[in-house]
Design a protein around this motif. Structure first.
Motif, mmCIF file in Angstrom:
data_model
loop_
_atom_site.group_PDB
_atom_site.id
_atom_site.type_symbol
_atom_site.label_atom_id
_atom_site.label_comp_id
_atom_site.label_asym_id
_atom_site.label_seq_id
_atom_site.Cartn_x
_atom_site.Cartn_y
_atom_site.Cartn_z
ATOM 1 N N THR A 268 0.869 -1.175 0.000
ATOM 2 C CA THR A 268 0.000 0.000 0.000
ATOM 3 C C THR A 268 0.908 1.226 0.000
ATOM 4 N N ASN A 269 0.720 2.122 -0.968
ATOM 5 C CA ASN A 269 1.594 3.285 -1.007
ATOM 6 C C ASN A 269 0.944 4.472 -0.297
ATOM 7 N N SER B 17 -4.808 -8.025 2.039
ATOM 8 C CA SER B 17 -4.514 -6.712 2.627
ATOM 9 C C SER B 17 -4.720 -6.708 4.152
ATOM 10 N N LYS B 18 -3.808 -6.042 4.842
ATOM 11 C CA LYS B 18 -3.900 -5.910 6.304
ATOM 12 C C LYS B 18 -5.088 -5.027 6.691
ATOM 13 N N VAL B 19 -5.491 -4.167 5.747
ATOM 14 C CA VAL B 19 -6.611 -3.257 5.996
ATOM 15 C C VAL B 19 -7.882 -4.027 6.394
ATOM 16 N N LEU B 20 -7.970 -5.292 5.959
ATOM 17 C CA LEU B 20 -9.194 -6.071 6.204
ATOM 18 C C LEU B 20 -9.303 -6.581 7.638
ATOM 19 N N GLY C 47 -6.588 -10.429 -1.581
ATOM 20 C CA GLY C 47 -6.261 -9.063 -1.993
ATOM 21 C C GLY C 47 -6.919 -8.047 -1.078
ATOM 22 N N VAL C 48 -7.718 -7.154 -1.668
ATOM 23 C CA VAL C 48 -8.388 -6.128 -0.861
ATOM 24 C C VAL C 48 -9.878 -6.414 -0.713
ATOM 25 N N LEU C 49 -10.330 -7.572 -1.198
ATOM 26 C CA LEU C 49 -11.769 -7.855 -1.114
ATOM 27 C C LEU C 49 -12.132 -8.376 0.276
#
Ligand code: RP5
Ligand code: MG
Ligand code: MG
Length: 275
Positions: free
Chosen positions: A2-3, A36-39, A97-99
Motif C-alpha cells: 500500500t503506497n 490486505s492488512k486493511v481487512l 487481496g483487498v476484497l
C-alpha cells in the motif's frame, strides 16, 4: 504494497491464457500471495482462512442466510487449505487481496439511462447511424479515478433491490451528506423510479481486485427515464466512493472501470440506441 495514496500495487506473475483454467495442470504456478492488512478486524470483512473463529460454509447462503457465498457462475471448488477457488480460473494472486469476502463478493450495479436531448427537447440522433443517443449516470471512482457505474457491495442480509437504490443514492445523489429535506424528496423520487427496472446481467465481473480466492460478481439493472423528466431533472451530486458524477453519452469509445462498458453496451442494445 500500500503506497502513500492508499492505493495498492500488486505485481502479478505472467499467466499464459492457456493456463488460466484450474483444469489445466500448471505445476510451476507460484502466485503472489496477498491479503490486505486493511481487512483485519473490519466488521464487513471475513476473518482469515485458518482463523479459529471462521467456519464459512461455501456455495451456500451462510450466517443464517445473511452472507451469500453462492456464485452465479457455477459451484466453485475449495482448495486443500479451505480457500474457495475462482470459478473463472487462475489470476496470479493467491489470498483475497483487498476484497472483504473469500469467494464471491456480491455487488449490484444500477444503470440509470435517459435519451440525450437537444435544447428544444427533441432526442439527439447520431447522424451516421440514424440512431438515438443514450446517456447513463456514471461516477468517477475515488480509489482509481476511473469512470464507472455507481454500484456497490450488497450488505449482509440486504436485498439486491435495496443495494441498487442505496448505492445510487450514496454515489450519485450524495445521500450521506444531503440536507434532510432534499434527501427526503430525492429518496421519494428514486424509490418510485427504481420500482421499474430490468435485469441486464448477473454474473462475474472482470474486476481488478479479483484473485484466485476472492472475486466480484454483480447483478446489473437498467432503470430508464424515457421522458427525461424524472432523474433527468434531478441534481446529480457525487458522494461516498465517488468524486464526480455526470450523464455520459453511450458509445463504443467509452472507457470504464472493470467490465462496466460491456454492461452499458448491453443496455444500449436493449434500447436500440447508438453505440
Ligand atoms: C465492480 O465493483 C462491480 O461491478 C461494482 O460496480 C463495484 C462494487 O465495488 P465498490 O464500488 O463498492 O468498490 O466490480
Ligand atoms: Mg458505494
Ligand atoms: Mg461503488
Amino acid at each position: 504494497m500500500t503506497n502513500d495514496n492508499n492505493t495498492v500495487t500488486v505485481t502479478t506473475i505472467f499467466l499464459p491464457d492457456d493456463k488460466v483454467s484450474w483444469d489445466v495442470s500448471f505445476p510451476q504456478y507460484s502466485p503472489v500471495i496477498y491479503t490486505s492488512k486493511v481487512l483485519q478486524g473490519k466488521p464487513w470483512a471475513d476473518p482469515d482462512i485458518g482463523d479459529s473463529s471462521f467456519t464459512p460454509k461455501w456455495n451456500v447462503l451462510d450466517d443464517g442466510g445473511k452472507i451469500n457465498r453462492i456464485s452465479y457462475v457455477s459451484q466453485y471448488s475449495v482448495d486443500h487449505d479451505n480457500s474457495p477457488l475462482n470459478p473463472c480460473g487462475r489470476t496470479g494472486i493467491k489470498g483475497r487481496g483487498v476484497l472483504g469476502r473469500w469467494g464471491p463478493n456480491h455487488a449490484a450495479d444500477p444503470i440509470v439511462t435517459k435519451w440525450k436531448r437537444r435544447k428544444d427537447n427533441s432526442i439527439e440522433i447520431e447522424p451516421a447511424t440514424n440512431k438515438p443517443i443514450l446517456q447513463f449516470v456514471g461516477i468517477q471512482r475515488r480509489d482509481s479515478g476511473e469512470w464507472a457505474i455507481p454500484g456497490g457491495m450488497v450488505d449482509p442480509g440486504e436485498k439486491v433491490t435495496t443495494t441498487l437504490r442505496r448505492e445510487f443514492m450514496e454515489e450519485a445523489m450524495n445521500s450521506l451528506e444531503k440536507n434532510p429535506d432534499e434527501l427526503k424528496n430525492a429518496e421519494k423520487v428514486i424509490t418510485e423510479f427504481f420500482q421499474e427496472g430490468e435485469e441486464i446481467y448477473k454474473g462475474y465481473v472482470d474486476d481488478p481486485r479479483n484473485t484466485d480466492n476472492a472475486w466480484m460478481e454483480t447483478v446489473a439493472y437498467n432503470f430508464h427515464d424515457e421522458t427525461g423528466e424524472i432523474v433527468g431533472n434531478m441534481n446529480l451530486q457525487a458522494g461516498d466512493d465517488a468524486k464526480n458524477v455526470r450523464w455520459i453519452d453511450v458509445s463504443d469509445s467509452l472507457v470504464l472501470y472493470a467490465s462496466h462498458k460491456d454492461l452499458v453496451l448491453k443496455v444500449a442494445e436493449k434500447h436500440k440506441s447508438y453505440w
